[in-house]
Design a protein around this motif. Sequence first.
Motif, PDB file in Angstrom:
ATOM      1  N   PRO A   6       0.640  -0.618  -0.309  1.00 33.08           N
ATOM      2  CA  PRO A   6      -0.134  -0.173  -0.101  1.00 33.08           C
ATOM      3  C   PRO A   6       1.114   1.635  -0.056  1.00 33.08           C
ATOM      4  CG  PRO A   6      -0.627  -1.227   2.004  1.00 33.08           C
ATOM      5  CD  PRO A   6       0.952  -1.455   1.101  1.00 33.08           C
ATOM      6  N   GLY A   7       0.546   2.190  -0.947  1.00 32.66           N
ATOM      7  CA  GLY A   7       0.611   3.341  -0.787  1.00 32.66           C
ATOM      8  C   GLY A   7       1.180   4.039   0.251  1.00 32.66           C
ATOM      9  N   TYR A   8       2.221   5.178   0.812  1.00 32.04           N
ATOM     10  CA  TYR A   8       1.753   5.981   2.418  1.00 32.04           C
ATOM     11  C   TYR A   8       1.875   7.059   1.323  1.00 32.04           C
ATOM     12  CZ  TYR A   8       7.637   6.314   0.630  1.00 32.04           C
ATOM     13  OH  TYR A   8       8.566   5.942  -0.361  1.00 32.04           O
ATOM     14  N   GLY A   9       1.683   8.220   2.725  1.00 29.48           N
ATOM     15  CA  GLY A   9       1.811   9.522   1.925  1.00 29.48           C
ATOM     16  C   GLY A   9       0.513  10.146   1.826  1.00 29.48           C
ATOM     17  N   PHE A  10      -0.441   9.324   1.907  1.00 30.97           N
ATOM     18  CA  PHE A  10      -1.595  10.373   0.917  1.00 30.97           C
ATOM     19  C   PHE A  10      -2.552  10.716   2.046  1.00 30.97           C
ATOM     20  CE2 PHE A  10      -5.759  10.149  -1.051  1.00 30.97           C
ATOM     21  CZ  PHE A  10      -5.562  10.782  -1.707  1.00 30.97           C
ATOM     22  N   ALA A  11      -2.448  12.207   2.098  1.00 28.17           N
ATOM     23  CA  ALA A  11      -3.167  13.186   2.916  1.00 28.17           C
ATOM     24  C   ALA A  11      -4.448  12.738   2.789  1.00 28.17           C
ATOM     25  CB  ALA A  11      -2.642  14.757   2.750  1.00 28.17           C
ATOM     26  N   LYS A  12      -4.849  12.745   2.585  1.00 27.40           N
ATOM     27  CA  LYS A  12      -6.828  12.734   2.125  1.00 27.40           C
ATOM     28  C   LYS A  12      -6.940  11.389   2.728  1.00 27.40           C
ATOM     29  CE  LYS A  12      -7.795  16.089  -1.254  1.00 27.40           C
ATOM     30  NZ  LYS A  12      -7.668  15.994  -2.541  1.00 27.40           N
ATOM     31  N   GLN A  13      -6.075  10.336   2.794  1.00 29.01           N
ATOM     32  CA  GLN A  13      -6.833   8.971   3.530  1.00 29.01           C
ATOM     33  C   GLN A  13      -7.165   9.412   5.366  1.00 29.01           C
ATOM     34  OE1 GLN A  13      -2.893   7.133   3.377  1.00 29.01           O
ATOM     35  NE2 GLN A  13      -3.135   5.696   1.583  1.00 29.01           N
ATOM     36  N   PRO A  14      -8.204   8.548   5.343  1.00 28.95           N
ATOM     37  CA  PRO A  14      -8.247   8.509   7.152  1.00 28.95           C
ATOM     38  C   PRO A  14      -7.183   8.104   7.683  1.00 28.95           C
ATOM     39  CG  PRO A  14     -10.509   7.633   5.682  1.00 28.95           C
ATOM     40  CD  PRO A  14      -8.517   7.977   4.893  1.00 28.95           C
ATOM     41  N   GLN A  15      -7.425   8.796   8.980  1.00 26.02           N
ATOM     42  CA  GLN A  15      -5.952   8.620   9.802  1.00 26.02           C
ATOM     43  C   GLN A  15      -6.087   7.162   9.797  1.00 26.02           C
ATOM     44  OE1 GLN A  15      -4.676  11.724  11.248  1.00 26.02           O
ATOM     45  NE2 GLN A  15      -3.027   9.545  12.424  1.00 26.02           N
ATOM     46  N   ASN A  16      -7.163   6.449   9.887  1.00 20.32           N
ATOM     47  CA  ASN A  16      -7.281   5.285  10.796  1.00 20.32           C
ATOM     48  C   ASN A  16      -6.904   3.801   9.340  1.00 20.32           C
ATOM     49  OD1 ASN A  16      -9.960   5.137   9.380  1.00 20.32           O
ATOM     50  ND2 ASN A  16     -11.115   3.943  10.520  1.00 20.32           N
ATOM     51  N   GLU A  17      -7.053   4.503   8.545  1.00 17.10           N
ATOM     52  CA  GLU A  17      -6.658   3.625   7.437  1.00 17.10           C
ATOM     53  C   GLU A  17      -5.371   3.728   7.018  1.00 17.10           C
ATOM     54  OE1 GLU A  17      -7.989   1.821   3.725  1.00 17.10           O
ATOM     55  OE2 GLU A  17      -8.496   1.604   6.310  1.00 17.10           O
TER      56      GLU A  17
END
Length: 207
Positions: free
Chosen positions: A77-88
Amino acid sequence: MIDFKSAQFCAAYGTKEQLPPCDKPEFAFVGRSNVGKSSMLNALFGRKSLARVSNTPGKTGTVNFYSAGDVYLVDLPGYGFAKQPQNERRRYASLVSGYFESRAESLEVVFLLIDFRHKPTKDDLNSINFFITTEIPFVIVLTKADKLSKNETEANRVMFREQMSLLEIEPDAVKVVEFSAINGLGLNELRHIITQLSTGEKEKSDE
Ligand SMILES: Nc1nc2c(ncn2[C@@H]2O[C@H](COP(=O)(O)OP(=O)(O)OP(=O)(O)O)[C@@H](O)[C@H]2O)c(=O)[nH]1
Ligand SMILES: [Mg+2]
């Protein structure tokens, strides 16, 4: 034997507890969300859409195993995607770190993908430091090279070397491959690295 063309999707794992036993050499692909991991796998396989590619960042939310002959290629899975919900984000981080903690036996090398168009992000630099500290072998792949002009390519090479020297990494200490999934730049080099390492492994076990 490694056979990119015969690659098949094996399984997707959503938690580290689900990860399978280490039974074949593995090559992992990691990097910021949207950097081009799934596109790189498809290019390696010579397939259009075996690995899911999307314009929506954060698409690959599981650890995806693909078998190609006697090896696994693993899409993380990719990291650092700001719009991902915190828990995800937390789930991805624990999944990715759980992956690296448990694969010592089978992991041959990690391909760390960094967008060639931009300065490495904090997460990119943290990843480099993580692989150095943990002594996990890694290759840096600079992606989307087709999007840069000749001048931009040269300027970004200089910028990238500067960033590495800020981390006190010698220019030749880490292998760097420039790559494009669109025009195939770097594709043979990546296939070569994977083939070399997987046959080296076989020779070791034949001894
Ligand atoms: N021009 C160009 N676009 C690319 C390249 N590689 C990927 N892309 C585009 O970048 C976007 C993201 O690509 P993916 O391969 O899905 O990226 P990913 O790293 O798997 O993304 P996540 O699964 O969200 O972590 C897509 O729109 C791709 O078409 C490349 O080499 N050149
Ligand atoms: Mg992906």
